[in-house]
Design an enzyme around this catalytic site. Structure first.
Site, short mmCIF file in Angstrom:
data_model
loop_
_atom_site.label_atom_id
_atom_site.label_comp_id
_atom_site.label_asym_id
_atom_site.label_seq_id
_atom_site.Cartn_x
_atom_site.Cartn_y
_atom_site.Cartn_z
CD GLU A 231 11.73 1.76 -2.20
OE1 GLU A 231 11.81 2.52 -1.59
OE2 GLU A 231 10.59 1.12 -2.83
CG HIS A 247 2.52 -16.88 -23.86
ND1 HIS A 247 1.98 -17.71 -25.11
CD2 HIS A 247 2.35 -17.41 -22.73
CE1 HIS A 247 1.28 -18.72 -24.18
NE2 HIS A 247 1.68 -18.50 -22.83
CE LYS A 338 8.99 10.23 -3.14
NZ LYS A 338 8.55 9.74 -1.92
C1 F6R Z 1 10.54 4.50 0.87
C2 F6R Z 1 9.37 3.70 0.02
C3 F6R Z 1 8.86 4.46 -1.18
C4 F6R Z 1 7.66 5.12 -0.82
C5 F6R Z 1 7.12 5.87 -2.07
C6 F6R Z 1 5.67 6.52 -1.63
O1 F6R Z 1 10.60 3.54 2.00
O2 F6R Z 1 9.32 2.60 0.20
O3 F6R Z 1 8.57 3.27 -2.27
O4 F6R Z 1 6.78 4.24 -0.22
O5 F6R Z 1 7.82 6.90 -2.34
O6 F6R Z 1 5.70 7.23 -0.21
P1 F6R Z 1 4.53 7.20 0.68
O7 F6R Z 1 4.55 5.89 1.19
O8 F6R Z 1 5.15 8.03 1.56
O9 F6R Z 1 3.42 7.71 0.12
#
Ligand code: F6R
Length: 346
Positions: A231, A247, A338
């Site tokens: 990320e 293993h 998303k």
């Molecule tokens: C973005 C990040 C992602 C979010 C994940 C869940 O900085 O680290 O891995 O953590 O998409 O989002 P939340 O935390 O808002 O539920």
């Protein structure tokens, strides 16, 4: 400034307009901030005994739960993390569900939350807002409101300590206050050397695929490093754990196709046979032309070791991002994904 020590050009900071470095260096102050959050939470309706605790969360928000599971491994508590849409069938009114989502809009976490309502679990939420906050407000579910404005992964420490304190307040674990309250100073004292080491390590990782190895107990630390390389630095990265990798994965060195650099994180808690496995595995990797760095994680307490290892990984991925010209805060592919997925209708 440590930058000059290893020749990191100061103009590279232009890749960090959102100041991810500042967010990482704030981690010591996130310890107490998170630990104090549940103080005002009304948990009176939850004085019953819980047979299990489930933490629902994805990405950065799941790591807080996974790390808590690892930290509490020696305590008498059944704790699991759900990184999915579905609540286990056995969850019932003796189960505590902690819904952990920084944005409050992550569909997998919201789905588990709804299933937990139907299964009559007790629920606590940790979020900045979103739909999760809306649902908990309507249903009067105890909710800890995090400070907005961070990337979710940069709020992991606050989430960890907020959840730890909830478990203490519910008497599901003994108080960890003494260890927690010493941690802030300890981490602050380590920051400068961690940052310097991170800069040096990030230099070794240029044009490489980082593989992070730990013992099983500290697998979440390796997983956090991997996710931060993904990320923050926008590079592929993998993690695996001893002894299991001996293993299977070790056989893959016979035909290495990637340009890997292995990082082996060692903790004093590692089993002595695991320690030997780490040394032998490193020898095999070197023979097969895979470069490797071993890092001994030290500190006065388990918490201190966990968080200094996390900080070292966060900072290494941060400096790797700058070196390859990436903005460490932006996660455009994740956000685009998303959006493409569209709204979830349960
Ligand atoms: C973005 C990040 C992602 C979010 C994940 C869940 O900085 O680290 O891995 O953590 O998409 O989002 P939340 O935390 O808002 O539920």
């Amino acid at each position: 400034m440590a930058d000059e020590a290893i020749g990191l050009p100061p103009e590279l900071t232009k890749f960090d307009p959102e100041n991810m470095r500042g967010a990482i260096l704030e981690v010591p102050s996130h310890v107490e901030q998170g630990y104090r959050m549940p103080d005002s939470l009304d948990l009176r309706k939850m004085d019953g005994k819980f047979s299990a605790v489930l933490i629902a969360g994805m990405g950065g928000s799941s790591i807080a739960g996974l790390l808590l599971k690892s930290y509490l491994e020696d305590e008498c508590i059944r704790l699991d993390v759900i990184q999915d849409y579905v609540l286990p069938k056995w969850a019932d009114n003796k189960t505590l569900l902690i819904a952990c989502s920084y944005s409050g809009n992550t569909e997998e976490t919201l789905s588990v939350f709804k299933e937990a309502r139907r299964a009559e679990c007790s629920i606590v939420a940790v979020t900045t807002g979103g739909k999760l906050e809306e649902y908990t407000r309507i249903s009067k579910i105890p909710t800890m409101l995090l400070q907005a404005g961070y990337q979710p992964r940069a709020a992991m420490t606050v989430q960890f300590f907020a959840m730890l304190r909830v478990l203490e307040r519910l008497k599901l674990i003994p108080s960890k206050a003494a260890e927690v309250l010493k941690l802030k100073e300890d981490l602050k004292n380590q920051l400068q050397s961690l940052e310097k080491n991170a800069m040096i390590l990030s230099d070794k990782l240029l044009s490489k695929t980082p593989i992070i190895y730990t013992s099983r107990r500290f697998g979440t630390v390796g997983y956090r490093w991997k996710c931060q390389f993904n990320e923050n630095s926008k590079v592929m990265s993998y993690n695996n754990v001893f002894p299991e990798l001996n293993h299977n994965e070790v056989e893959g060195y016979a035909n290495t196709r990637g340009n890997y650099h292995a990082i082996i994180l060692r903790f004093s808690e590692d089993h002595r046979r695991v320690q030997r496995r780490m040394s032998l595995t490193k020898e095999i990797m070197l023979r097969k032309g895979i470069s490797a760095t071993e890092i001994g994680i030290t500190g006065p307490s388990l918490l201190s070791k966990l968080f200094s290892a996390i900080l070292l990984g966060d900072l290494t991925s941060y400096y790797l991002a700058l070196r390859i010209g990436m903005n460490p805060s932006k996660v455009e592919l994740i956000e685009g994904f998303k959006k493409d997925l569209g709204p979830y209708v349960a």
